[in-house]
Design a protein around this motif. Structure first.
Motif, mmCIF file in Angstrom:
data_model
loop_
_atom_site.group_PDB
_atom_site.id
_atom_site.type_symbol
_atom_site.label_atom_id
_atom_site.label_comp_id
_atom_site.label_asym_id
_atom_site.label_seq_id
_atom_site.Cartn_x
_atom_site.Cartn_y
_atom_site.Cartn_z
ATOM 1 N N PRO A 81 13.153 9.080 2.292
ATOM 2 C CA PRO A 81 13.365 9.835 3.530
ATOM 3 C C PRO A 81 12.167 9.763 4.486
ATOM 4 C CG PRO A 81 13.021 11.333 1.686
ATOM 5 C CD PRO A 81 13.066 9.945 1.119
ATOM 6 N N PRO A 82 12.365 10.150 5.742
ATOM 7 C CA PRO A 82 11.279 10.133 6.716
ATOM 8 C C PRO A 82 10.046 10.871 6.204
ATOM 9 C CG PRO A 82 13.347 10.618 7.817
ATOM 10 C CD PRO A 82 13.618 10.638 6.329
ATOM 11 N N GLY A 83 8.898 10.235 6.359
ATOM 12 C CA GLY A 83 7.624 10.864 6.009
ATOM 13 C C GLY A 83 7.259 10.833 4.537
ATOM 14 N N GLU A 84 8.149 10.398 3.651
ATOM 15 C CA GLU A 84 7.820 10.384 2.219
ATOM 16 C C GLU A 84 6.857 9.230 1.917
ATOM 17 O OE1 GLU A 84 10.125 11.189 -1.763
ATOM 18 O OE2 GLU A 84 10.698 9.243 -0.940
ATOM 19 N N GLU A 85 5.675 9.571 1.401
ATOM 20 C CA GLU A 85 4.700 8.546 1.038
ATOM 21 C C GLU A 85 5.119 7.895 -0.270
ATOM 22 O OE1 GLU A 85 0.770 10.259 1.138
ATOM 23 O OE2 GLU A 85 0.945 10.692 3.284
ATOM 24 N N HIS A 86 5.120 6.563 -0.274
ATOM 25 C CA HIS A 86 5.603 5.807 -1.425
ATOM 26 C C HIS A 86 5.003 4.403 -1.384
ATOM 27 C CE1 HIS A 86 8.238 4.487 1.828
ATOM 28 N NE2 HIS A 86 8.506 3.408 1.106
ATOM 29 N N TRP A 87 5.227 3.669 -2.468
ATOM 30 C CA TRP A 87 4.922 2.239 -2.511
ATOM 31 C C TRP A 87 6.026 1.552 -3.282
ATOM 32 C CZ3 TRP A 87 4.217 -0.264 -7.174
ATOM 33 C CH2 TRP A 87 3.843 0.512 -8.282
ATOM 34 N N HIS A 88 6.139 0.235 -3.115
ATOM 35 C CA HIS A 88 7.114 -0.534 -3.889
ATOM 36 C C HIS A 88 6.568 -1.921 -4.146
ATOM 37 C CE1 HIS A 88 8.645 -1.566 0.248
ATOM 38 N NE2 HIS A 88 8.444 -0.276 0.423
ATOM 39 N N GLY A 89 7.053 -2.514 -5.236
ATOM 40 C CA GLY A 89 6.578 -3.842 -5.587
ATOM 41 C C GLY A 89 7.207 -4.359 -6.861
ATOM 42 N N ALA A 90 6.640 -5.444 -7.348
ATOM 43 C CA ALA A 90 7.151 -6.141 -8.526
ATOM 44 C C ALA A 90 6.366 -5.732 -9.772
ATOM 45 C CB ALA A 90 7.031 -7.651 -8.322
ATOM 46 N N PRO A 91 6.989 -5.857 -10.952
ATOM 47 C CA PRO A 91 6.242 -5.633 -12.192
ATOM 48 C C PRO A 91 5.283 -6.800 -12.454
ATOM 49 C CG PRO A 91 8.446 -6.373 -12.701
ATOM 50 C CD PRO A 91 8.386 -6.213 -11.211
ATOM 51 N N GLU A 92 4.505 -6.677 -13.511
ATOM 52 C CA GLU A 92 3.486 -7.682 -13.810
ATOM 53 C C GLU A 92 4.060 -9.042 -14.211
ATOM 54 O OE1 GLU A 92 1.381 -5.424 -16.781
ATOM 55 O OE2 GLU A 92 -0.188 -4.920 -15.313
ATOM 56 N N ASN A 98 0.868 -1.183 0.000
ATOM 57 C CA ASN A 98 0.000 0.000 0.000
ATOM 58 C C ASN A 98 0.902 1.229 0.000
ATOM 59 O OD1 ASN A 98 -2.150 -1.733 0.373
ATOM 60 N ND2 ASN A 98 -2.888 -0.753 2.246
ATOM 61 N N TRP A 99 0.311 2.384 -0.212
ATOM 62 C CA TRP A 99 1.006 3.635 0.053
ATOM 63 C C TRP A 99 1.378 3.620 1.524
ATOM 64 C CZ3 TRP A 99 2.615 6.895 -3.578
ATOM 65 C CH2 TRP A 99 1.976 6.908 -4.815
ATOM 66 N N HIS A 100 2.557 4.135 1.857
ATOM 67 C CA HIS A 100 2.983 4.191 3.251
ATOM 68 C C HIS A 100 4.161 5.134 3.398
ATOM 69 C CE1 HIS A 100 5.616 1.130 1.451
ATOM 70 N NE2 HIS A 100 6.468 1.358 2.446
ATOM 71 N N SER A 101 4.519 5.431 4.640
ATOM 72 C CA SER A 101 5.714 6.221 4.935
ATOM 73 C C SER A 101 6.360 5.649 6.191
ATOM 74 C CB SER A 101 5.365 7.700 5.131
ATOM 75 O OG SER A 101 4.555 7.872 6.283
ATOM 76 N N HIS A 102 7.577 6.098 6.468
ATOM 77 C CA HIS A 102 8.334 5.605 7.621
ATOM 78 C C HIS A 102 8.845 6.777 8.442
ATOM 79 C CE1 HIS A 102 8.328 1.580 5.910
ATOM 80 N NE2 HIS A 102 8.552 2.180 4.741
ATOM 81 N N ALA A 103 8.729 6.660 9.752
ATOM 82 C CA ALA A 103 9.138 7.732 10.661
ATOM 83 C C ALA A 103 10.612 8.088 10.494
ATOM 84 C CB ALA A 103 8.852 7.328 12.106
ATOM 85 N N HIS A 104 11.460 7.091 10.250
ATOM 86 C CA HIS A 104 12.900 7.331 10.135
ATOM 87 C C HIS A 104 13.430 7.007 8.737
ATOM 88 C CE1 HIS A 104 12.948 8.058 14.379
ATOM 89 N NE2 HIS A 104 12.460 6.860 14.633
ATOM 90 N N GLY A 105 12.551 6.963 7.752
ATOM 91 C CA GLY A 105 12.972 6.628 6.400
ATOM 92 C C GLY A 105 13.112 5.122 6.225
ATOM 93 N N GLN A 106 13.392 4.725 4.979
ATOM 94 C CA GLN A 106 13.544 3.303 4.661
ATOM 95 C C GLN A 106 14.575 3.161 3.547
ATOM 96 O OE1 GLN A 106 10.340 1.275 2.495
ATOM 97 N NE2 GLN A 106 10.549 -0.446 3.904
ATOM 98 N N THR A 107 15.397 2.129 3.658
ATOM 99 C CA THR A 107 16.351 1.779 2.617
ATOM 100 C C THR A 107 15.958 0.426 2.058
ATOM 101 O OG1 THR A 107 18.115 3.024 3.698
ATOM 102 C CG2 THR A 107 18.783 1.357 2.095
ATOM 103 N N LEU A 108 15.861 0.349 0.730
ATOM 104 C CA LEU A 108 15.549 -0.896 0.034
ATOM 105 C C LEU A 108 16.764 -1.299 -0.784
ATOM 106 C CD1 LEU A 108 12.024 0.104 -1.352
ATOM 107 C CD2 LEU A 108 12.524 -1.192 0.736
ATOM 108 N N HIS A 109 17.125 -2.566 -0.735
ATOM 109 C CA HIS A 109 18.241 -3.087 -1.526
ATOM 110 C C HIS A 109 17.747 -4.337 -2.251
ATOM 111 C CE1 HIS A 109 22.373 -3.953 -2.682
ATOM 112 N NE2 HIS A 109 22.082 -5.218 -2.410
#
Length: 134
Positions: free
Chosen positions: A87-98, A49-60
């Protein structure tokens, strides 16, 4: 020094994810560290879903192809070895292509009362398809 026990793979909750997503917890920090690390596996078309993180998030990304999309419309296509920081508070989503699976390490700093994630509404099919056009 100690070896931590392995935590079983869990299906991600459907109220925060669309499609089949599985989580392998790696680290849940204990005071003073609040680092949280998980390996997250997305089936084709699966996404957060759309979401944000209080201290940001790193994806690898460790395998497959992935997308990270912010509310301003920025789309980042991730490949194995790529690292993306939200960064902290940035609303975003992530996932796989079709048509591909994707696996990434999700790393974030927890808070006193949890993981600091603010979960929002699901990504619509229209938003998901639009991200693939960019």
């Amino acid at each position: 020094m100690e070896t931590k026990p392995t935590i079983p793979t869990a299906k991600a909750p459907s109220h925060y994810f669309t499609g089949d997503v599985y989580v392998d917890p790696i680290c849940r920090g204990e005071d003073p560290s609040r680092m949280i690390v998980s390996s997250v596996h997305f089936a084709p078309s699966a996404r957060t879903n759309w979401h944000s993180h209080a201290h940001g998030q790193t994806l690898h990304v460790t395998d497959g192809i992935g997308l990270v999309v912010s509310r301003d419309g920025t789309v980042i296509r991730m490949r194995p070895g790529d690292t993306v920081y939200t960064p902290p508070g940035e609303e975003h989503w992530h996932g796989a292509p079709e048509d591909k699976f994707m696996c990434h390490l999700a790393m974030l700093g927890g808070t006193n009362d949890g993981d600091g994630t603010t979960w929002l509404e699901p990504v619509t099919n229209e938003q998901y398809r639009a991200a693939h056009q960019q």
